[in-house]
Design a protein around this motif. Sequence first.
Motif, mmCIF file in Angstrom:
data_model
loop_
_atom_site.group_PDB
_atom_site.id
_atom_site.type_symbol
_atom_site.label_atom_id
_atom_site.label_comp_id
_atom_site.label_asym_id
_atom_site.label_seq_id
_atom_site.Cartn_x
_atom_site.Cartn_y
_atom_site.Cartn_z
ATOM 1 N N GLN A 26 0.755 -1.246 -0.012
ATOM 2 C CA GLN A 26 -0.045 0.074 0.026
ATOM 3 C C GLN A 26 0.860 1.273 0.016
ATOM 4 O OE1 GLN A 26 -2.174 -1.155 3.400
ATOM 5 N NE2 GLN A 26 -4.094 -1.293 2.362
ATOM 6 N N LEU A 27 1.924 1.120 0.570
ATOM 7 C CA LEU A 27 3.028 2.412 0.707
ATOM 8 C C LEU A 27 3.494 2.527 -0.684
ATOM 9 C CD1 LEU A 27 4.612 2.017 4.116
ATOM 10 C CD2 LEU A 27 2.867 3.686 3.535
ATOM 11 N N GLN A 28 3.815 1.453 -1.391
ATOM 12 C CA GLN A 28 4.298 1.472 -2.794
ATOM 13 C C GLN A 28 3.326 2.276 -3.768
ATOM 14 O OE1 GLN A 28 5.776 -2.403 -3.394
ATOM 15 N NE2 GLN A 28 7.974 -2.029 -3.558
ATOM 16 N N ALA A 29 2.088 1.889 -3.416
ATOM 17 C CA ALA A 29 0.941 2.345 -4.479
ATOM 18 C C ALA A 29 0.742 3.781 -4.174
ATOM 19 C CB ALA A 29 -0.270 1.457 -4.001
ATOM 20 N N LEU A 30 1.486 4.323 -3.163
ATOM 21 C CA LEU A 30 1.495 5.812 -3.035
ATOM 22 C C LEU A 30 2.292 6.455 -4.149
ATOM 23 C CD1 LEU A 30 1.694 6.357 0.661
ATOM 24 C CD2 LEU A 30 -0.378 6.340 -0.523
ATOM 25 N N PHE A 31 3.233 5.839 -4.752
ATOM 26 C CA PHE A 31 3.902 6.532 -5.917
ATOM 27 C C PHE A 31 3.596 6.075 -7.314
ATOM 28 C CE2 PHE A 31 6.137 6.286 -1.874
ATOM 29 C CZ PHE A 31 6.809 7.309 -1.566
ATOM 30 N N GLU A 32 4.115 6.768 -8.347
ATOM 31 C CA GLU A 32 4.038 6.459 -9.595
ATOM 32 C C GLU A 32 4.924 5.359 -9.811
ATOM 33 O OE1 GLU A 32 1.963 7.697 -11.811
ATOM 34 O OE2 GLU A 32 1.164 9.266 -10.431
ATOM 35 N N LYS A 33 4.757 4.587 -11.028
ATOM 36 C CA LYS A 33 5.398 3.185 -11.123
ATOM 37 C C LYS A 33 6.813 3.545 -11.358
ATOM 38 C CE LYS A 33 5.094 -1.150 -11.875
ATOM 39 N NZ LYS A 33 4.539 -1.985 -10.837
ATOM 40 N N GLU A 34 7.237 4.759 -12.112
ATOM 41 C CA GLU A 34 8.805 5.081 -12.273
ATOM 42 C C GLU A 34 9.299 5.291 -11.062
ATOM 43 O OE1 GLU A 34 6.327 8.303 -13.826
ATOM 44 O OE2 GLU A 34 6.201 6.175 -13.825
ATOM 45 N N ASP A 35 8.671 6.082 -9.825
ATOM 46 C CA ASP A 35 9.111 6.519 -8.735
ATOM 47 C C ASP A 35 8.852 5.694 -7.690
ATOM 48 O OD1 ASP A 35 10.096 8.909 -10.018
ATOM 49 O OD2 ASP A 35 8.035 9.982 -9.684
ATOM 50 N N GLU A 36 8.563 4.475 -7.939
ATOM 51 C CA GLU A 36 7.908 3.406 -6.721
ATOM 52 C C GLU A 36 9.274 2.796 -5.813
ATOM 53 O OE1 GLU A 36 6.595 -0.836 -7.123
ATOM 54 O OE2 GLU A 36 4.950 0.437 -7.372
ATOM 55 N N PRO A 37 9.358 3.291 -4.739
ATOM 56 C CA PRO A 37 10.563 2.857 -3.895
ATOM 57 C C PRO A 37 10.572 1.325 -3.511
ATOM 58 C CG PRO A 37 8.867 3.718 -2.425
ATOM 59 C CD PRO A 37 8.304 4.043 -3.840
ATOM 60 N N GLU A 38 11.580 0.600 -3.706
ATOM 61 C CA GLU A 38 11.641 -0.697 -3.287
ATOM 62 C C GLU A 38 11.344 -0.823 -1.669
ATOM 63 O OE1 GLU A 38 15.633 -1.923 -3.916
ATOM 64 O OE2 GLU A 38 15.598 -1.772 -6.034
ATOM 65 N N LYS A 39 11.089 -2.197 -1.562
ATOM 66 C CA LYS A 39 10.384 -2.620 -0.160
ATOM 67 C C LYS A 39 11.632 -2.425 0.981
ATOM 68 C CE LYS A 39 6.532 -5.545 -1.423
ATOM 69 N NZ LYS A 39 6.047 -6.845 -1.390
ATOM 70 N N LYS A 40 12.626 -2.490 0.482
ATOM 71 C CA LYS A 40 13.746 -2.704 1.374
ATOM 72 C C LYS A 40 13.949 -1.124 1.701
ATOM 73 C CE LYS A 40 18.935 -3.352 1.661
ATOM 74 N NZ LYS A 40 20.064 -3.859 0.872
ATOM 75 N N SER A 41 13.902 -0.253 0.578
ATOM 76 C CA SER A 41 13.875 1.237 1.077
ATOM 77 C C SER A 41 12.997 1.844 2.114
ATOM 78 C CB SER A 41 14.107 2.057 -0.246
ATOM 79 O OG SER A 41 15.118 1.750 -0.990
ATOM 80 N N LEU A 42 11.744 1.086 1.913
ATOM 81 C CA LEU A 42 10.720 1.459 2.662
ATOM 82 C C LEU A 42 10.781 1.171 4.230
ATOM 83 C CD1 LEU A 42 7.797 0.616 0.481
ATOM 84 C CD2 LEU A 42 8.640 3.021 1.079
ATOM 85 N N ARG A 43 11.251 -0.182 4.499
ATOM 86 C CA ARG A 43 11.725 -0.611 5.555
ATOM 87 C C ARG A 43 12.849 0.093 6.328
ATOM 88 N NH1 ARG A 43 9.407 -5.169 7.549
ATOM 89 N NH2 ARG A 43 8.321 -6.555 6.117
ATOM 90 N N GLU A 44 13.791 0.642 5.620
ATOM 91 C CA GLU A 44 14.980 1.583 6.257
ATOM 92 C C GLU A 44 14.185 2.776 6.586
ATOM 93 O OE1 GLU A 44 17.882 1.881 2.984
ATOM 94 O OE2 GLU A 44 18.328 -0.440 3.471
ATOM 95 N N ILE A 45 13.248 3.250 5.836
ATOM 96 C CA ILE A 45 12.654 4.572 6.187
ATOM 97 C C ILE A 45 11.950 4.461 7.570
ATOM 98 C CG2 ILE A 45 10.992 6.427 5.655
ATOM 99 C CD1 ILE A 45 13.497 6.594 4.106
ATOM 100 N N LEU A 46 11.273 3.254 7.437
ATOM 101 C CA LEU A 46 10.332 3.026 8.772
ATOM 102 C C LEU A 46 11.287 2.963 9.908
ATOM 103 C CD1 LEU A 46 7.910 0.652 6.988
ATOM 104 C CD2 LEU A 46 7.280 2.770 8.013
ATOM 105 N N ALA A 47 12.453 2.225 9.976
ATOM 106 C CA ALA A 47 13.367 2.086 10.912
ATOM 107 C C ALA A 47 13.804 3.319 11.575
ATOM 108 C CB ALA A 47 14.293 1.155 10.562
ATOM 109 N N GLU A 48 14.125 4.267 10.772
ATOM 110 C CA GLU A 48 14.441 5.640 10.844
ATOM 111 C C GLU A 48 13.572 6.408 11.415
ATOM 112 O OE1 GLU A 48 15.914 7.841 7.575
ATOM 113 O OE2 GLU A 48 17.416 6.287 6.969
ATOM 114 N N LEU A 49 12.170 6.344 11.046
ATOM 115 C CA LEU A 49 10.952 7.148 11.832
ATOM 116 C C LEU A 49 10.808 6.411 13.276
ATOM 117 C CD1 LEU A 49 8.175 7.280 8.779
ATOM 118 C CD2 LEU A 49 9.508 9.051 9.979
#
Length: 266
Positions: A26-49
């Motif tokens: 669902q978090l990936q779906a917030l972005f356009e296909k070309e700007d979609e972040p990888e799940k690994k990057s999302l987990r890193e962001i969530l760890a920082e938060l």
Amino acid sequence: MSSNETLKQIIEAALLAAGRPLSLDQLQALFEKEDEPEKKSLREILAELTEDYLGRGIEIREVGNGFRIQVRSEFSPWVSKLWDERPPKYSRALLETLALIAYRQPITRGEIEDIRGVSVSTNIVKTLTEREWVRVVGHRDVPGKPALYATTKEFLDYFNLKGLSELPTLAEIRDLDSINRELELKDPDKLDEEPTESEQTPDEVMDAQPVVETDQLEENEIPEDESGQKSEHSTVSETQDTSVDAEKDELEADQIDQAETGRLYE
């Protein structure tokens, strides 16, 4: 692709606005296909938060349906006053049924009844399914084809769990009565009751001794029958004492006569 700091702000804003857990998809779906972040990057962001929120009143928590921003549990007594309605209270029977489903899933209604020893109310099953804590996942291959019940991700979300592995083990679930016995705690409802023989002090035990019965009297005490007369045993004792006194008097009289007779022959 957005910078790392911008991505972090987008994720934070989305979690705050959603008001519910969001999965990585669902978090990936917030972005356009070309700007979609990888799940690994999302987990890193969530760890920082998560680190950013340390020491604050809110936190990021991963539950069954994904990640969410929530108030820390230690602040719930104050935050809960923002709502007038009180949280629903559930019966012990409902919670026992839910616990059996959580630990023994998939399980049939009949198996729950066999374990609890009582029938499961239809209202209990209805409440659990309406709350979306429990769902039917299949049917047992036996006559009647009874439904098999299991917990849902909503169950995990409600109880702040990431997965069933975070449930406390059965060894950790202790009976309150056994804990009280280990700590030698007294039940507050039984404080007014008289202590048992093992709990009484020596003085209390002495005070609690029964009245001595007739057959427990000391040897020098003479029991009496119901009419107030001395017993037959005491009468025999008195007769024996009288005979001894009489013999003593006769012996003394003989000694006196012998003494007087001796004086006459002098």
